[in-house]
Write a protein that holds these residues in place. Sequence first.
Motif, PDB file in Angstrom:
ATOM      1  N   TYR A 132       9.422 -26.891 -20.604  1.00 23.89           N
ATOM      2  CA  TYR A 132       8.437 -26.569 -19.570  1.00 23.89           C
ATOM      3  C   TYR A 132       8.890 -27.096 -18.209  1.00 23.89           C
ATOM      4  N   VAL A 135      11.985 -24.798 -16.977  1.00 21.00           N
ATOM      5  CA  VAL A 135      11.787 -23.373 -16.662  1.00 21.00           C
ATOM      6  C   VAL A 135      10.822 -23.158 -15.510  1.00 21.00           C
ATOM      7  N   SER A 139      12.833 -17.666 -13.495  1.00 24.56           N
ATOM      8  CA  SER A 139      12.697 -16.511 -14.381  1.00 24.56           C
ATOM      9  C   SER A 139      13.879 -16.373 -15.337  1.00 24.56           C
ATOM     10  N   CYS A 142      13.506 -18.579 -18.330  1.00 27.15           N
ATOM     11  CA  CYS A 142      12.477 -18.022 -19.212  1.00 27.15           C
ATOM     12  C   CYS A 142      13.052 -16.884 -20.046  1.00 27.15           C
ATOM     13  N   CYS A 146      13.540 -16.338 -24.411  1.00 30.90           N
ATOM     14  CA  CYS A 146      13.180 -15.152 -25.194  1.00 30.90           C
ATOM     15  C   CYS A 146      14.396 -14.526 -25.852  1.00 30.90           C
ATOM     16  N   THR A 151      10.596 -17.425 -28.674  1.00 26.77           N
ATOM     17  CA  THR A 151       9.165 -17.085 -28.696  1.00 26.77           C
ATOM     18  C   THR A 151       8.535 -17.355 -30.064  1.00 26.77           C
ATOM     19  N   VAL A 172       4.556 -23.782 -22.197  1.00 23.82           N
ATOM     20  CA  VAL A 172       5.769 -22.971 -22.076  1.00 23.82           C
ATOM     21  C   VAL A 172       5.435 -21.483 -22.176  1.00 23.82           C
ATOM     22  N   LYS A 175       4.256 -19.921 -19.061  1.00 22.56           N
ATOM     23  CA  LYS A 175       5.365 -19.603 -18.150  1.00 22.56           C
ATOM     24  C   LYS A 175       6.056 -18.310 -18.550  1.00 22.56           C
ATOM     25  N   LEU A 176       6.247 -18.113 -19.859  1.00 26.61           N
ATOM     26  CA  LEU A 176       6.930 -16.909 -20.332  1.00 26.61           C
ATOM     27  C   LEU A 176       6.111 -15.651 -20.056  1.00 26.61           C
ATOM     28  N   ARG A 183       9.423 -10.201 -21.183  1.00 26.76           N
ATOM     29  CA  ARG A 183       8.924 -11.368 -21.914  1.00 26.76           C
ATOM     30  C   ARG A 183       7.543 -11.108 -22.509  1.00 26.76           C
TER      31      ARG A 183
END
Length: 357
Positions: A132, A135, A139, A142, A146, A151, A172, A175-176, A183
Amino acid sequence: MNRFTPYSHQQRRQQINVWDKLEQYGGVFLDMTKPEQQYLAARALCSFLSTTNAPSIKELSTSGVISTMVQCLTRTRCAVLQLQLLSALYVISTLTEEHRLLIRQARLVPQLVAMLNLKECKVCEMVARLLYSLVKDNSSECDVICTLGGTAPLLAMMASPAIILRKAALNVIQKLSLGSQYRVNMLFAQNIISLMKPLLAQVDGDTDVLIQTLILLCYIIQEGNHGQKREILEADILPLLIGVLRSDCPNVRRVAADTIYEFLVEADPQLDSSRKSIQKILSILCDYVRMEELWVLQIIYDILVFLKGSAIELIHTFNDSESLRKIEEMTTNSNPQLSLLAADIAGFCHSNQIISF
């Protein structure tokens, strides 16, 4: 001039001592035959960073101690050592923006994603906390999470019985969910909606988890494409949100109201199911008017404006004399924000001939 010489000499000695310590730590981190010493070095470095003689960004960067810590983290299988190394890296990443960028430059994210599958709860929590931190507003990092399959374990952590894992994972995942359709697609492919529903149903559960889940839902409603928004609408989420709106916690109710509004914007008030849900929401909000909380008036006003011209008769659910009189009284409230919003609601109702005070 001479009187400043001792101070300059002392500064040089302190700098040499800093370098000596960093070099010593770096050498220990590279020796995988001494895990106990590595643990002590990582703990000592954490303490060192909080002293008045803490190493500068330049000293941390040029000494190579960060890269040796990452190498040690990659090679060790000792959970206690992993946790201490992660803690030290996390502490560094949270000192300043420059420190965070220094840790990010160590290309640590792929290793952290791999560590999300570990069984040790505290290690996984610290991995998520460090992710966290790294990121933040980035971007590309992040996307890396993925792309590398991060994820699935993050969503599994979100559904974990352990509260600390839920909180760390939700940070987290939030953020994704922002700023990337790629994402968002990954999260939907991993059935994020079905995993969120049990968390929303736990109205009496952990307050932070509930608020974080509501914020996440708000984000994916905003970021999802047309098909994904339809999937959310068809997932029976709104009854759960209505239940959350009855929470005893004002902060939970406030965030729930914001999320409900985002949800209603995507709903069709012409549908009978939507109309019944909106009636329930307005009824609950009317009960909260007496508390004189700004968020209550704000969501009432937003819903009234949203419904204007599409389902005008639904607004008559708001026609409760006690609530109306209370709002009229609040137009002279000592809180200027509250009185102004109350006046806006009264004015809207008068101008649209919806209700009469």
